[in-house]
Design a protein around this motif. Structure first.
Motif, mmCIF file in Angstrom:
data_model
loop_
_atom_site.group_PDB
_atom_site.id
_atom_site.type_symbol
_atom_site.label_atom_id
_atom_site.label_comp_id
_atom_site.label_asym_id
_atom_site.label_seq_id
_atom_site.Cartn_x
_atom_site.Cartn_y
_atom_site.Cartn_z
ATOM 1 N N HIS A 38 0.831 -1.198 0.000
ATOM 2 C CA HIS A 38 0.000 0.000 0.000
ATOM 3 C C HIS A 38 0.872 1.257 0.000
ATOM 4 C CE1 HIS A 38 -4.155 1.559 1.487
ATOM 5 N NE2 HIS A 38 -3.707 2.256 0.472
ATOM 6 N N ILE A 39 1.943 1.250 0.759
ATOM 7 C CA ILE A 39 2.878 2.379 0.762
ATOM 8 C C ILE A 39 3.472 2.572 -0.632
ATOM 9 C CG2 ILE A 39 5.084 3.243 1.653
ATOM 10 C CD1 ILE A 39 4.367 1.812 4.324
ATOM 11 N N ALA A 40 3.797 1.480 -1.302
ATOM 12 C CA ALA A 40 4.370 1.569 -2.649
ATOM 13 C C ALA A 40 3.410 2.265 -3.616
ATOM 14 C CB ALA A 40 4.742 0.174 -3.155
ATOM 15 N N VAL A 41 2.127 2.003 -3.479
ATOM 16 C CA VAL A 41 1.132 2.672 -4.326
ATOM 17 C C VAL A 41 1.157 4.177 -4.065
ATOM 18 C CG1 VAL A 41 -1.346 2.933 -4.758
ATOM 19 C CG2 VAL A 41 -0.350 0.644 -4.538
ATOM 20 N N VAL A 42 1.193 4.560 -2.813
ATOM 21 C CA VAL A 42 1.236 5.982 -2.451
ATOM 22 C C VAL A 42 2.509 6.627 -2.995
ATOM 23 C CG1 VAL A 42 1.417 7.604 -0.516
ATOM 24 C CG2 VAL A 42 -0.260 5.749 -0.455
ATOM 25 N N GLN A 43 3.626 5.940 -2.890
ATOM 26 C CA GLN A 43 4.880 6.486 -3.404
ATOM 27 C C GLN A 43 4.778 6.751 -4.906
ATOM 28 O OE1 GLN A 43 7.768 3.586 -2.143
ATOM 29 N NE2 GLN A 43 7.998 4.533 -0.149
ATOM 30 N N GLN A 44 4.156 5.851 -5.628
ATOM 31 C CA GLN A 44 3.981 6.059 -7.064
ATOM 32 C C GLN A 44 3.079 7.261 -7.324
ATOM 33 O OE1 GLN A 44 6.651 4.315 -8.396
ATOM 34 N NE2 GLN A 44 5.271 4.286 -10.128
ATOM 35 N N GLU A 45 1.984 7.366 -6.563
ATOM 36 C CA GLU A 45 1.068 8.493 -6.730
ATOM 37 C C GLU A 45 1.776 9.829 -6.494
ATOM 38 O OE1 GLU A 45 -2.145 7.802 -4.013
ATOM 39 O OE2 GLU A 45 -2.966 6.167 -5.212
ATOM 40 N N LEU A 46 2.624 9.869 -5.470
ATOM 41 C CA LEU A 46 3.324 11.100 -5.119
ATOM 42 C C LEU A 46 4.603 11.299 -5.928
ATOM 43 C CD1 LEU A 46 3.018 11.038 -1.212
ATOM 44 C CD2 LEU A 46 1.641 12.359 -2.840
ATOM 45 N N ASN A 47 5.014 10.257 -6.656
ATOM 46 C CA ASN A 47 6.306 10.264 -7.356
ATOM 47 C C ASN A 47 7.431 10.624 -6.382
ATOM 48 O OD1 ASN A 47 8.049 9.888 -9.512
ATOM 49 N ND2 ASN A 47 7.965 12.039 -10.105
ATOM 50 N N HIS A 48 7.356 10.007 -5.212
ATOM 51 C CA HIS A 48 8.371 10.228 -4.174
ATOM 52 C C HIS A 48 8.544 8.907 -3.437
ATOM 53 C CE1 HIS A 48 10.941 12.591 -1.652
ATOM 54 N NE2 HIS A 48 10.330 12.143 -0.570
ATOM 55 N N HIS A 49 9.734 8.360 -3.480
ATOM 56 C CA HIS A 49 9.976 7.010 -2.981
ATOM 57 C C HIS A 49 10.917 7.028 -1.792
ATOM 58 C CE1 HIS A 49 8.715 6.811 -7.154
ATOM 59 N NE2 HIS A 49 8.064 5.720 -6.770
ATOM 60 N N SER A 50 10.519 6.298 -0.774
ATOM 61 C CA SER A 50 11.328 6.181 0.437
ATOM 62 C C SER A 50 12.014 4.822 0.449
ATOM 63 C CB SER A 50 10.423 6.304 1.666
ATOM 64 O OG SER A 50 9.524 5.204 1.698
ATOM 65 N N ASP A 51 12.835 4.615 1.457
ATOM 66 C CA ASP A 51 13.405 3.296 1.700
ATOM 67 C C ASP A 51 12.470 2.565 2.653
ATOM 68 O OD1 ASP A 51 15.677 3.713 0.126
ATOM 69 O OD2 ASP A 51 16.733 4.668 1.771
ATOM 70 N N LEU A 52 12.104 1.353 2.302
ATOM 71 C CA LEU A 52 11.238 0.528 3.127
ATOM 72 C C LEU A 52 11.985 -0.736 3.522
ATOM 73 C CD1 LEU A 52 7.948 0.726 1.048
ATOM 74 C CD2 LEU A 52 8.359 1.772 3.283
ATOM 75 N N THR A 53 11.873 -1.105 4.781
ATOM 76 C CA THR A 53 12.456 -2.348 5.263
ATOM 77 C C THR A 53 11.331 -3.185 5.859
ATOM 78 O OG1 THR A 53 14.515 -1.197 5.794
ATOM 79 C CG2 THR A 53 14.194 -3.387 6.766
ATOM 80 N N LEU A 54 11.140 -4.376 5.316
ATOM 81 C CA LEU A 54 10.106 -5.288 5.765
ATOM 82 C C LEU A 54 10.712 -6.330 6.690
ATOM 83 C CD1 LEU A 54 7.257 -6.577 5.594
ATOM 84 C CD2 LEU A 54 8.054 -7.743 3.512
#
Length: 101
Positions: free
Chosen positions: A46-62
């Motif tokens: 879900h975060i990845a979808v938001v990042q695409q919408e905002l065209n701003h990508h963070s680092d995510l650690t699962l």
């Protein structure tokens, strides 16, 4: 055009409105705890979808039941900008639906 860096005071002021978030090493960050691995994986998606919408990508650690997000703006030289807070606010709005705390 690169984003403008926020001052230390602006970052501190904005973090007051984002409980659980912190500033370290030129980035804002938060770790969320979830109910298990599937819930954490769904939150990342879900975060990845938001990042695409905002065209701003963070680092995510699962992790098994955790998600860690760290954000700064590469186009501004790796410092915190308004875009990072826009992302953080959107992620915060998603967290309750995923049972993240």
């Amino acid at each position: 055009m690169p984003s403008e860096p926020l001052s230390q005071k602006e970052i501190e002021d904005r973090l007051r409105d984002l409980p659980g978030w912190a500033f370290a090493e030129d980035r804002i960050l938060r770790t969320y705890r979830l109910g298990g691995h599937f819930a954490a994986s769904a939150f990342v998606a879900h975060i990845a979808v938001v990042q695409q919408e905002l065209n701003h990508h963070s680092d995510l650690t699962l992790g098994y039941d955790t998600v860690r997000l760290t954000a700064n703006s590469h186009d501004a030289g790796g410092v915190v900008t308004e875009a990072d807070f826009a992302l953080a606010e959107r992620v915060e709005s998603l967290a309750p639906a995923h049972g993240a705390n």
